[in-house]
Design an enzyme around this catalytic site. Structure first.
Site, short mmCIF file in Angstrom:
data_model
loop_
_atom_site.label_atom_id
_atom_site.label_comp_id
_atom_site.label_asym_id
_atom_site.label_seq_id
_atom_site.Cartn_x
_atom_site.Cartn_y
_atom_site.Cartn_z
N TYR A 45 0.85 -1.20 0.00
CA TYR A 45 0.00 0.00 0.00
C TYR A 45 0.88 1.24 0.00
CZ TYR A 45 -4.85 -1.35 0.19
OH TYR A 45 -6.10 -1.79 -0.15
N GLU A 47 -0.56 4.78 -0.48
CA GLU A 47 -1.35 6.01 -0.67
C GLU A 47 -0.48 7.24 -0.51
OE1 GLU A 47 -3.01 3.44 0.75
OE2 GLU A 47 -5.20 3.77 0.64
N ASP A 200 -6.76 13.37 -25.19
CA ASP A 200 -6.81 11.97 -24.78
C ASP A 200 -6.17 11.17 -25.90
OD1 ASP A 200 -7.43 9.32 -24.34
OD2 ASP A 200 -9.48 9.71 -23.66
N THR A 226 -3.91 5.99 -21.85
CA THR A 226 -3.79 4.65 -21.26
C THR A 226 -2.45 4.08 -21.73
OG1 THR A 226 -5.06 3.77 -23.11
CG2 THR A 226 -6.24 4.15 -21.06
N LYS A 229 -2.47 0.12 -24.84
CA LYS A 229 -2.89 0.04 -26.25
C LYS A 229 -1.65 0.08 -27.15
CE LYS A 229 -7.50 1.96 -25.41
NZ LYS A 229 -7.56 2.68 -24.13
N ARG A 235 -2.14 -2.58 -18.18
CA ARG A 235 -3.32 -1.74 -17.95
C ARG A 235 -2.92 -0.60 -17.02
NH1 ARG A 235 -7.62 -4.26 -20.84
NH2 ARG A 235 -8.71 -2.48 -20.01
#
Ligand code: DSN
Length: 414
Positions: A45, A47, A200, A226, A229, A235
């Site tokens: 974790y 954060e 984008d 992203t 692609k 991802r």
């Protein structure tokens, strides 16, 4: 007993090897990326941001995230990058929540004209429900025009829409638009109406990095992409603020970082961020430029072969990595065509065409692209073969499954 999930994973691996992956947003990533994404980094974790975490034990994690950030800044030539967005939709959400108040206006390209749900698609998306959304469209005659359909936007119309609606963000980005994006023209409209320009580039990012599509960096305030692609990564997504954006609002980077965490997300997926760092390094190599160039060459040959074989393409061809077959004169709809192609080992997706009368679950188009085939090493000759196969399957109703298998064996997944 071995968990049956592993058998299902093997079956999926086999499917990916034995079929033609032609969905333009899919790709095969690098083995190194798969190693990082399956690593112990997923246990942690973290954060917060490097040097400002809410959990202990992040000394090494900080170095990984910093490396990803530095590589993104260098590759895209931007002063600020955030590598934490889980995916493209939450990344776009972070831009809106960071820069807009609820109810303010977003102006984006309509979905059926090649945009994305998060660009303000009305009624069913957060972007259309929590913000006011207006949508511009492309101008496309249905008659194929060979490879000349570059002038797809009516800028006077778009300018008028912007002057009337006063959007606070204009989104320029696409999921099924086969032409070069005219950044400059859109940025002039954004400047005139006092809107931020969000580029984008999720679909074309590999082409931008590879130098075969103009970069939005001189024109946009914020850039979202992203990573899975045409960039060939895991991802995930990147959010970048340009010098132009910082000049307009020196707090912009902070606002966007805050919208990602704590605004929308919790712990960053550090395994994905490590995979993104590896991907960015690979994308900075000369081989990647060659790859990106080949993706476009392949798409152009494929589109020409399809047109020669009697298919209509939206805008008549392509400048990038994808094309949309307009099936309205062909006797099959998008759903039927995509299913028929899948039976033969050619995996595509049904896609709306501009002014489509069929619902999104049916559509009148099929969207195809070349990034994954190019990753397998396929070139112009193979694109001609595949273009012929589309005719055989959709027009002549023949089976091509053995040809597909043979082609897949010749070009193994790396
Ligand atoms: N699902 C992506 C695509 O296929 O283009 C967009 O989010």
């Amino acid at each position: 007993m071995t968990d049956p999930i592993f058998d299902l994973i093997s079956q999926e691996e086999k499917r990916q090897k034995e079929t033609l992956m032609m969905i333009p947003s899919e790709n095969y990533t690098y083995p190194e990326v798969r190693k990082a994404v399956g690593s112990v980094l997923m246990h942690k974790y973290a954060e917060g941001y490097p040097g400002k975490r809410y959990y202990q034990g992040n000394r090494i994690i900080d170095q990984i995230e910093n490396l990803a950030i530095e590589r993104a800044k260098k590759l895209f030539n931007v002063p600020h990058a955030n590598v934490q967005p889980y995916s493209g939709s939450p990344a776009n959400a972070a831009v809106y929540f960071g820069l807009l108040e609820p109810g303010e206006t977003i102006m984006g390209l309509a979905l059926a004209h090649g945009g994305h749900l998060t660009h303000g698609h009305p009624k069913v998306t957060f972007a259309g429900k929590y913000f006011r959304s207006v949508q511009y469209e492309i101008e496309v005659p249905r008659v194929p025009r060979g490879d000349g359909g570059t002038n797809c936007f009516d800028f006077e119309k778009i300018r008028e829409m912007a002057l009337e609606n006063k959007p606070k963000i204009i989104v320029v980005g696409t999921t099924s638009f086969p032409r070069t994006l005219p950044w400059k023209e859109f940025s002039q409209i954004a400047e005139e109406v006092g809107a931020y320009l969000l580029a984008d580039i999720s679909h074309i990012v590999g082409l931008v990095v590879g130098g075969v599509h103009p970069s939005p960096v001189p024109y946009a305030d914020v850039i979202m992409s992203t990573t899975q692609k045409s960039l060939r990564g895991p991802r995930g997504a990147l959010l970048m603020v340009t010098d132009k954006g910082l000049k307009k609002d020196s707090e912009m980077a902070k606002k966007i970082d805050k919208a990602v965490f704590p605004g929308l997300q919790g712990g960053p997926h550090m395994h994905s961020i490590a995979g993104i760092a590896i991907t960015l390094e690979k994308a900075s190599q000369p081989e990647f430029k060659e790859y990106a160039g080949q993706v476009v060459k392949n798409a152009k040959v494929l589109s020409r072969t399809l047109v020669e074989n009697g298919f209509e393409l939206v805008t008549g061809g392509t400048d990038n990595h994808l094309m949309v077959i307009d099936l309205r004169n062909s006797g099959v709809n998008g759903k039927e065509a995509a299913e028929k192609l899948e039976e033969e080992g050619i995996v595509t997706n049904k896609n709306a065409v501009p002014n489509d009368l069929n619902p999104p679950s049916v559509t009148s188009g099929v969207r195809i692209g070349t990034p994954a085939l190019t990753t397998r090493g396929m070139k112009e000759e193979e694109m001609k073969e595949i273009g012929e196969m589309f005719k055989e399957v959709l027009i002549e109703k023949k089976s091509v499954i053995n040809k597909v298998k043979e082609l897949c064996q010749r070009f193994p997944v790396p």
